[in-house]
Every structure is written in C-alpha cells, then in structure tokens.
Design an enzyme around this catalytic site. Sequence first.
Site, short mmCIF file in Angstrom:
data_model
loop_
_atom_site.label_atom_id
_atom_site.label_comp_id
_atom_site.label_asym_id
_atom_site.label_seq_id
_atom_site.Cartn_x
_atom_site.Cartn_y
_atom_site.Cartn_z
N ASP A 141 -16.59 -25.93 -55.42
CA ASP A 141 -16.44 -25.87 -53.97
C ASP A 141 -14.96 -26.07 -53.67
O ASP A 141 -14.37 -27.12 -53.99
CB ASP A 141 -17.31 -26.97 -53.33
CG ASP A 141 -17.26 -26.93 -51.80
OD1 ASP A 141 -16.26 -26.43 -51.25
OD2 ASP A 141 -18.21 -27.43 -51.17
N PHE A 161 -19.10 -33.49 -50.97
CA PHE A 161 -19.48 -33.45 -49.56
C PHE A 161 -21.01 -33.47 -49.45
O PHE A 161 -21.69 -32.76 -50.20
CB PHE A 161 -18.90 -32.18 -48.93
CG PHE A 161 -19.01 -32.15 -47.43
CD1 PHE A 161 -18.15 -32.91 -46.65
CD2 PHE A 161 -19.98 -31.38 -46.81
CE1 PHE A 161 -18.24 -32.89 -45.27
CE2 PHE A 161 -20.08 -31.36 -45.42
CZ PHE A 161 -19.21 -32.10 -44.65
N TYR A 179 -12.14 -22.14 -42.29
CA TYR A 179 -11.69 -22.72 -41.01
C TYR A 179 -10.76 -23.91 -41.21
O TYR A 179 -10.25 -24.45 -40.25
CB TYR A 179 -12.89 -23.12 -40.13
CG TYR A 179 -13.99 -23.85 -40.87
CD1 TYR A 179 -13.85 -25.18 -41.25
CD2 TYR A 179 -15.17 -23.20 -41.20
CE1 TYR A 179 -14.85 -25.83 -41.93
CE2 TYR A 179 -16.19 -23.85 -41.89
CZ TYR A 179 -16.02 -25.16 -42.26
OH TYR A 179 -17.01 -25.80 -42.96
N LYS A 180 -10.56 -24.32 -42.47
CA LYS A 180 -9.64 -25.45 -42.72
C LYS A 180 -8.24 -24.89 -42.96
O LYS A 180 -7.57 -24.45 -42.03
CB LYS A 180 -10.13 -26.28 -43.89
CG LYS A 180 -11.54 -26.87 -43.69
CD LYS A 180 -11.94 -27.71 -44.89
CE LYS A 180 -13.40 -28.11 -44.87
NZ LYS A 180 -13.75 -29.09 -43.86
N ARG A 212 -7.93 -40.14 -42.05
CA ARG A 212 -7.61 -38.98 -42.88
C ARG A 212 -6.54 -38.13 -42.21
O ARG A 212 -6.65 -37.81 -41.02
CB ARG A 212 -8.91 -38.19 -43.05
CG ARG A 212 -8.94 -37.18 -44.13
CD ARG A 212 -10.35 -36.68 -44.33
NE ARG A 212 -10.79 -35.82 -43.24
CZ ARG A 212 -11.60 -34.77 -43.38
NH1 ARG A 212 -12.08 -34.48 -44.57
NH2 ARG A 212 -11.97 -34.04 -42.36
C1 LIG Z 1 -16.58 -29.74 -49.44
C2 LIG Z 1 -17.43 -29.18 -48.35
N1 LIG Z 1 -18.55 -28.51 -48.67
C3 LIG Z 1 -19.37 -28.00 -47.71
C4 LIG Z 1 -19.07 -28.13 -46.38
C5 LIG Z 1 -20.02 -27.57 -45.36
O1 LIG Z 1 -19.49 -26.42 -44.79
P1 LIG Z 1 -20.24 -25.60 -43.65
O2 LIG Z 1 -20.47 -26.52 -42.50
O3 LIG Z 1 -19.28 -24.50 -43.30
O4 LIG Z 1 -21.51 -25.08 -44.20
C6 LIG Z 1 -17.90 -28.80 -46.00
C7 LIG Z 1 -17.56 -28.97 -44.58
O5 LIG Z 1 -16.57 -29.52 -44.20
C8 LIG Z 1 -17.06 -29.34 -47.01
O6 LIG Z 1 -15.96 -30.03 -46.71
#
Ligand SMILES: Cc1ncc(COP(=O)(O)O)c(C=O)c1O
Length: 398
Positions: free
Chosen positions: A185, A114, A210-211, A357
């Site tokens: 992660d 991400f 939150y997912k 998705r």
């Molecule tokens: C794999 C991954 N890492 C990091 C993040 C970033 O998360 P946040 O916006 O809560 O900091 C996300 C957000 O969807 C994510 O999917």
Amino acid sequence: MTTDFAATKAMFHLPDGVTYLDGNSLGPLPRTAADRVAKTVTEEWGQMLIGGWNKAGWMDQPSRVGDRIARLIGAEPGHVVMGDTLSIKVYQALASALEMNAPRKVVLSDNGNFPSDLYIAQGLCRTLGPDYVLKVVEPEAVMSAIDESVAVTLITEVDYRTGRKHDMAAITARAHEKGALTVWDLAHSAGAFQVELAKAGADFAVGCTYKYLNSGPGGPAFIYVAPRHAERARPALSGWLGHESPFAFDLDYRAGRGIERMRVGTPPVLQLAALDAALDVWEGVDMGDLRAASLRLTDRFIAGVEAACPMLTLVTPRDHALRGSQVSFRHAEGYAIMQALIANGVVGDFRAPDILRFGFTPLFIDEADVDRAVAVLARVMAESLWDRPDYKRRAKVT
Ligand SMILES: Cc1ncc(COP(=O)(O)O)c(C=O)c1O
C-alpha cells in the site's frame, strides 16, 4: 539540483495566511486542475454528451493516467490502472494474490497498517472461509514473521501515524524467499519519494492520489500488478469494464488484457481530469531532488520543534532510511494543540490517540514555511493557547 521548487509552489492555490502541512492527507488545489475540470464539464460533458466516452477519450483515461503514475512508483508502463477507492483496490489485490498463492491461507500485516487495510483483509478472510487468517505483528517483527505459512504480505510502506518507512526491497525479497506474494500500500509513498516497485520485485501495489498526488477529495486510487502476474491474476471484483470485451455484453466474464482486468466499473471522469492536470506539476520534478528536499525540511522541523517544545515527543524515526515525508509528535493534548495551530494558520492533523501529524511536501512547502510552523507551535505551547474547551471538542474528521 534541477527542480525549481519555487515554480512548483506557484502552481498551487494556497489560501493566504495558511502554512499547509497536511498535503500528506489531502493535497492542495493545483491551479490548472480547477480549469481542467471546468473544461471537462463544459466542453466535453456539456458539448459532447455521451460522445465524450470516445471523442474525449474518457474510456482510456484510467490506463493513460495510470501510466503517468507508473513513473513515480517505478512501475513498468502499461501495468498501472486507475479507479475506485484505495480500500477497494486493497481488496482486489489481496483477493487475487491469495488465489494465486493457494493453498496458503495466512495474510501477514503489521499494527502500523491503516485500519481500512486490516478491515478489508478481515472481511475477505471471513468470505473465503474459516481457514483464512489475518496475522498482525509489530512493524519491527514483519521480517521475522514471514515464513512458509504466509500466503501474502499486506504492508503499507509508510506508517500513517509515525511516518516510519519499511524496507520494501528487503521485505519483498524475504517474502519471495519463503514463497509469499507481496501487496504494497503506497498511500503515503506515491509522490512522497521515488518508489521502485519493479526494482524491488513487488507483486501487487495499490495507492491513493488525493494525498501527495493532489487529485482532490475522493480522487481515484491506482493498482499495479507485476507484468509476470498480469495475465494470471484473476479479479475477484469482475466488473464489466475489466472484461475482455465490455461492449460485447457477453453473459460470462472473461478477464481483460493485463492490468485492464483490474478495472471494475465506470471511471470517475471528472476526478481523473483533476488528477491528470495535477500530474502536470510533476513533469519538471526530479525525484532525487524531491527526496533531498523532503529530508531537509523534515530534519529542520524536527530540530526546531525539539529545541522549542521539549514537552512534545518525536515518534518519527531520525534515521533517513526509515522516514517517509511526514513528522509526528506525541502529546496527551494533541487534539487541542492541533486546533490551536490551525486557528493560527498552521494546518496539520491529529491521529488518535495522541499524535500531531505534519506532512512535508516540497512541491509547495519550503524552509520559510517550516520556520513559521515551528514558531507558531512554540507560541501555542509556551502560552498554552491550546487550553480552551472549544479546542477539545472533537470534530467528526480529525
Ligand atoms: C494506508 C492507507 N490505506 C488505505 C486508506 C483508505 O483509503 P480510501 O478511503 O481511499 O479507501 C488510507 C486512507 O487514508 C490509507 O492511508
């Protein structure tokens, strides 16, 4: 199977007429979360005022709730703490791991990660000095790119776009063999299937709630530090609530005990209340049942869409071992197709440049939902319902 998925589905508020295949992005509202937040607001904040920190246990919430998450990610109790956002937790874990593995200076990641993780790594490397580098390879090349130069691997277990799943145990073993530390992660893993951090020997892990864990928009993140590192890892974000004795108000920082040191500042009490209630749904859930149901649902969706919509290209692995709990298809008009689906009651999302998705969350999605989603998608494609100018205008959040 021991899990009653009809019962878990009844625990969520799902708007009428909506098939919600986006719980991998923002989980729906667990019915009890609304009541719990209301109670925390009126009975705790309203009546106890500042006394809530002690009387209602707000100060201990981050580790108490962290322990409930520990079960779902295969972490040892007492080694997960909640707070901040995932991006912040990525920073914390990566900074500690890099310091522990000095003098190595290479962070290894892959281009399926991400962007926030990559941006955080880039910013941290810049802060640490010109010798620190982020090396980004293809997901398939991660194993072979782990060599004696790598300080830390920063890998998201499940690719947010394709749903491709890395082999955590194999990558962690290879990293250790070459003297590297691992930061995992778990944004698209926690609550999607049983994660086995301790068994894999992971060093650090972070994730959001939150997912798949349904804590609501802006819900807090979590961080895990392996017990063997817990008293060694030094937090770069050394805030007062990670101090050994916050209410001594010392002028100098001394790291708190174990995972407590990864706390930074004031915890988000209302969001933690929502998450605590959301975690009740998991009490009767067998994680083996969850995985079996997820694979059954994703298989069914793939088969249905491939039969009805040959113009869509599957990008999610067919191999169960390589699949998270989402299915993605590629199409040049993906954005407009998703808008047409949403207008017809099937909610997924779109990820640039061309990915449709769909998340499959057995707690509230069943076979009938899959069949309905396939039927609506088939109609959207057969009748070109997506081909409207208003469906092609991109909103801020896709
Ligand atoms: C794999 C991954 N890492 C990091 C993040 C970033 O998360 P946040 O916006 O809560 O900091 C996300 C957000 O969807 C994510 O999917």
